[in-house]
Design an enzyme around this catalytic site. Structure first.
Site, PDB file in Angstrom:
ATOM      1  CE  LYS A 119      -4.473  -1.385   1.777  1.00 39.23           C
ATOM      2  NZ  LYS A 119      -5.551  -1.074   2.724  1.00 39.23           N
ATOM      3  CE  LYS A 172      -5.935  -8.337  -2.166  1.00 42.53           C
ATOM      4  NZ  LYS A 172      -5.505  -7.873  -0.835  1.00 42.53           N
ATOM      5  CE  LYS A 188     -13.775  -3.175   0.095  1.00 43.28           C
ATOM      6  NZ  LYS A 188     -13.542  -2.931   1.517  1.00 43.28           N
TER       7      LYS A 188
END
Ligand code: AMP
Ligand code: TRP
Length: 345
Positions: free
Chosen positions: A115, A207, A210
């Site tokens: 992230k 993956k 969102k």
């Protein structure tokens, strides 16, 4: 170790679109566990702000995740649904855990590395400390079981390490305060079934997430039948027919993903799906997958729309859940303060 009452806790971040990965990796398990356990399900808004959020969007995302919980079948009366920021003890215990967790432990967290990306100097301190807050979420209820997707495994291990270190560091005071040989349970991750890591429909090695810029990479819980059909038909595949045995899926990530999704949606296993579809072309399999997805997800999307149209009701569910969660959390926090030697009236 001391005997702890079994209690389930899990959280979902109110960021972006809830998708099939959230549903199959987590929420389906949340629903199932209600039958056998007391459950607490949290919309983790404090986690969401570890990266920038638009306040108006955040408000509606909190309501949307709450609506999804209810629409998927979680009973907010029999169990607890609430949003994290309404129970200040999460942040309070997280501070204590910031002082228990070691820098070396947090430095190993792969989600932070992903992230934060290349510009790590510019990541928020909250993003770095995120796993200590996650440990606090679970342990402020002294919860024993945590249903999550595969991507949260490392964070759960860190939660166990924090619980263990707290129990060790304060063992004498834990015993004196009347809690025997351990104050916190070591929470167990529940990561099971054929869809613990749902992959992107566009790339079987990534993956489903969102934040993927391509909406075709995921099926959102709010997608209608048309959108679901389009996305499944466009999903990346290879030219071979489906194998008859599970080993045949190993070198074929896209096929593996779609078979896993089918298995999870139908409540069966990959090998059972391949018994039915082994040798079939993807066009046949995809048609069946569209039907199954629409049957399972259609009613959820419709119910979510209805619920998000009534924010007063949603907010009342969160207020009631927060009240009940807060009562448990306050007891834990009082004990933690006694164990640490803080003075309280
Ligand atoms: P998040 O959206 O990151 O708050 O995730 C909420 C829950 O969904 C967590 O238990 C995650 O592990 C799970 N989850 C998120 N993405 C996926 C995925 N692609 N496959 C399976 N589980 C997932
Ligand atoms: N970190 C989890 C995720 O991104 C969300 C989460 C926060 C959580 N606190 C939790 C999950 C406690 C389980 C238990 O998906």
């Amino acid at each position: 170790m001391a005997d702890f009452k079994q209690l389930v806790f899990s959280g979902v971040q109110p960021t972006g679109n809830l998708h099939l990965g959230n549903y199959l990796g987590a929420i389906v398990k949340f629903v199932e566990l209600q039958k056998s356990h007391d459950c607490i399900y949290c919309v983790v808004d404090l986690h969401a702000i570890t990266v920038p959020q638009d306040p108006r969007q955040l408000t509606s995302s909190i309501r949307e995740v709450t609506a999804a919980f209810i629409a998927c079948g979680i009973d907010p009366k029999a169990h607890i649904i609430f949003n994290q920021s309404q129970v200040p003890e999460h942040a309070e215990l997280a501070w204590v855990f910031n002082c228990v967790a070691r820098l070396g432990w947090l430095n190993r967290m792969t989600q932070f590395k992903e992230k934060a990306g290349k510009d790590r100097e510019n990541a928020s301190v909250g993003l770095y400390a995120y796993p200590a807050l996650m440990a606090a979420d679970i342990l402020v209820y002294r919860a024993t079981h945590v249903p999550v997707g595969e991507d949260q495994k490392q964070h759960l291990e860190l939660s166990r390490d924090i619980a263990q270190k707290f129990n060790n560091d304060f063992s004498e005071w834990i015993a004196r305060t009347g809690f025997g040989d351990a104050f916190f349970p070591l929470p167990e991750p529940l990561i099971q079934g054929p869809a613990t890591r749902v992959m992107s429909l566009r790339d079987g090695t990534k993956k489903m997430s969102k934040s993927d810029p391509s909406d075709y990479s995921r099926i959102n819980l709010t997608d209608d039948a048309d959108a679901i059909a389009k996305k499944v038909r466009k999903a990346k595949t290879d030219p071979e027919p489906l194998p008859s045995e599970e080993v045949g899926l190993k070198p074929r990530p896209e096929a593996d993903n779609l078979v896993g999704i089918y298995a999870a949606l139908s409540g069966s296993s990959k090998s059972a799906v391949l018994r039915d579809f082994g040798g079939a072309q993807f066009s046949t399999f995809k048609s069946a997958l569209v039907d199954l997805s629409v049957t399972r997800l259609g009613p959820i999307g419709a119910e979510m729309k209805k619920l998000t149209g009534d924010p007063v009701y949603i907010d009342s569910v969160l207020a009631d859940g927060s009240e009940r969660a807060g009562q448990i959390a306050r007891k834990t926090m009082d004990a933690v303060k006694d164990i640490l030697g803080f003075i309280r009236h």
